[in-house]
Design an enzyme around this catalytic site. Sequence first.
Site, PDB file in Angstrom:
ATOM      1  CG  ASP A  79     -10.784  -1.976  32.605  1.00  0.00           C
ATOM      2  OD1 ASP A  79      -9.553  -2.370  32.980  1.00  0.00           O
ATOM      3  OD2 ASP A  79     -11.634  -1.024  33.046  1.00  0.00           O
ATOM      4  CG  ASP A 136      -6.931   4.358  33.705  1.00  0.00           C
ATOM      5  OD1 ASP A 136      -7.497   3.874  32.683  1.00  0.00           O
ATOM      6  OD2 ASP A 136      -7.287   3.800  34.868  1.00  0.00           O
TER       7      ASP A 136
HETATM    8  C1  DGJ Z   1     -10.117   1.393  34.100  1.00  0.00           C
HETATM    9  C2  DGJ Z   1     -10.048   1.867  32.837  1.00  0.00           C
HETATM   10  O1  DGJ Z   1      -8.694   2.147  32.276  1.00  0.00           O
HETATM   11  C3  DGJ Z   1     -10.791   3.113  32.598  1.00  0.00           C
HETATM   12  O2  DGJ Z   1     -10.621   3.393  31.274  1.00  0.00           O
HETATM   13  C4  DGJ Z   1     -12.253   2.819  32.795  1.00  0.00           C
HETATM   14  O3  DGJ Z   1     -12.711   2.037  31.881  1.00  0.00           O
HETATM   15  C5  DGJ Z   1     -12.339   2.491  34.055  1.00  0.00           C
HETATM   16  N1  DGJ Z   1     -11.558   1.269  34.441  1.00  0.00           N
HETATM   17  C6  DGJ Z   1     -13.818   2.136  34.621  1.00  0.00           C
HETATM   18  O4  DGJ Z   1     -13.876   1.504  35.781  1.00  0.00           O
END
Ligand code: DGJ
Length: 707
Positions: free
Chosen positions: A456, A526
């Site tokens: 990420d 997200d």
């Molecule tokens: C952003 C990601 O897109 C989410 O799926 C998750 O992993 C969060 N970060 C965790 O902090």
Amino acid sequence: MAAAIAHDRDTDTWLLSTRSTSYALRVDDRGVPRHIHWGGPLTLDAAASLPAAGSAVHSSFEGLTAVGEELTVDGANRYGPPALRVRFADGTRALTWRADGHEQPDRVTVLLHFRDPHYPLRTTLGYRVHPDTDVIERWTELAHTGDADDILVLRADSATLSIPLRDDYRLSHAVGRWAAETQLKREALPFGETVLTSRTGTTSHLAQPWVVLDAGDATEQHGQVWSAALAWSGSWQMTLQRTSDNQLSVNAGAGHDAVTVTLRPGETHATPPVLALYTPDGGFGTLSRAWHAHLRATTLPHPEETRPVLYNSWEATGFDVTLENQKRLASLAATLGVELFVMDDGWFGARRHDHAGLGDWTPHPGAFPDGLKPLADEVHRLGMAFGLWVEPEMVNPDSDLYRAHPDWVLHFPHRHRTELRNQLVLNFARPEVAAWAFDWLDRLVGENDVDHLKWDMNRSFSEAGWPDEPSGRGDRLWFDHVRAYHSLLDRLRAAHPHLRVEACSGGGGRVDPAVLARTDQVWISDNTDAADRLVIQHGYTQLYPVRTMAAWVTDVPNQQTGRSIPLRFRFHGAMSGALGIGGDLTRWRPEELKEAEQLVAEYKAVRHLVQHGELYRLRPPGDLQSLTAVQYLAPDGAEVAVFGWLPQPRFGLRPAPLRLAGLARDAHYREPRTGRVHHGAALLERGLDLQLPPQDWASTVVHLIRT
Ligand code: DGJ
């Protein structure tokens, strides 16, 4: 098929040939690389007979033709946007082309060399032909061939692409923001210069590094389309220039407006490749399928694999992960048919919220007193692969790492360090930072039997400085950070061949062909609201293969939109990509778990089509009253999966039968679930009645097998 690369010595014309297209250029008698053709197939003779693109000088005001150089340089009476702009030590900015030979390192690659007649700069235009997929790959290399004085490179694009003259032009591209990525926009291209860019250090949520162009007459099924995608995972810029006499070119390259490269004597700078793809007919649908085929054939690390059904803990447990709650989720996930269990954020350091712990990559002692191995073992015992979330490029100031190495982050000496999500960006261009990251990632994967990493990156760059860079050229971090990200992934994968990687940057903030070359799937947003997702997925799959598109079913009300959509519709949305589940399974009612188990099984029956088939967008997502539908056709045409979603019909109206695509007219197709048999011609001409139930949020999947 013609040779991939042919050369006519008399006119110095180069012809690059793919299965269905030709690309031609000529080094003219002044040594300038001029564009000739990008379109349908030509013979070398025909290419040599064509004039170079661009118009003659019209008056003493407009300057040299603004379109038509293979790389538009700054210099002389050129007034268009330069793709290559340098400043020599004496202040001279004008570049002059002088041909300096060529090399053909292999059957599909040609390098055309040019040198400046006075200054020690060699420019090489690289062309690689992908004969089977119609892609022409282009890049530029600069070399300082002298022994004194730096050369400042103010802009070095990978290429200039000239689009054939048409009466009109239309641009398709994708824009967005966090939780609203890849929204397809299709609009008339204005005259003047249109700049698409990211200045964030990543490809960004805001725009995608690709363009699709047509003459305003292409449809999903018909018409000629030109396109370009940059294989670069950092800031980028694409400048489209539509001149008043209706010529069109695209400059595409890494870095944004303020980013420069200083070349020392003996140094080189190679741009990332830009991939150019023209499809002669078949419109946007054929173009997408051609991109998918190219990326599958040349880019994805394991195109033959089928992505497992995934569970991810993020929306269920947030930062409050513990061995117990993860084991509970894992055991429920396994009963649903999940094949890969991923523990998300919160498992390390003092990470009980987003204010602390990033950078301290040891398991939280309270949550995982014996480390991660007990969880990994339990997940494996349940028959699933084990995945883990990491965010290697980031640090919370409240962390042991930052306390020990405050100089490791991007910063300027006299400027505040802007925190976003309470975190700062580690400067991966620093070799010691990249070495530190490889070391802990390598151990983490090796010691815990990690099968899958979700990598990420949750913020954009700011104060992107490197004050103690030894040569005083801190700007190189814009390139070297990205190169280090790529090389870390490459090294990790080489060290752990079984490891699979999910790319993520707060959802879809970093995706491009270079990311797809070293990851197995992408968390594209997200936003898991099923209706919004159909729009985001529609934009993502314009270029990128469906099998890379991770899509989760989460809880309602949805965490991003607050909307409550029935489980079945949510599943069907996610099943049209690489299915995942991200809800809190401990709160799902028994009947929901039962339904989920059935839907996972339904997915497994068609996922070979979703992940390896050809995508046909039968109905793009429109307003909530209209039907959205996609079709996946097996490569051999023997099976079809059709997905349809109708969120909120008005007046009880049902959609018209859905005309399918790509089927054999005289074949028969059977629905295994109902036993119904359809004539191919009937499915093509009249269409398939989706038999959607008369209610809001109706959705269906129809599987058809040729008899
Ligand atoms: C952003 C990601 O897109 C989410 O799926 C998750 O992993 C969060 N970060 C965790 O902090």
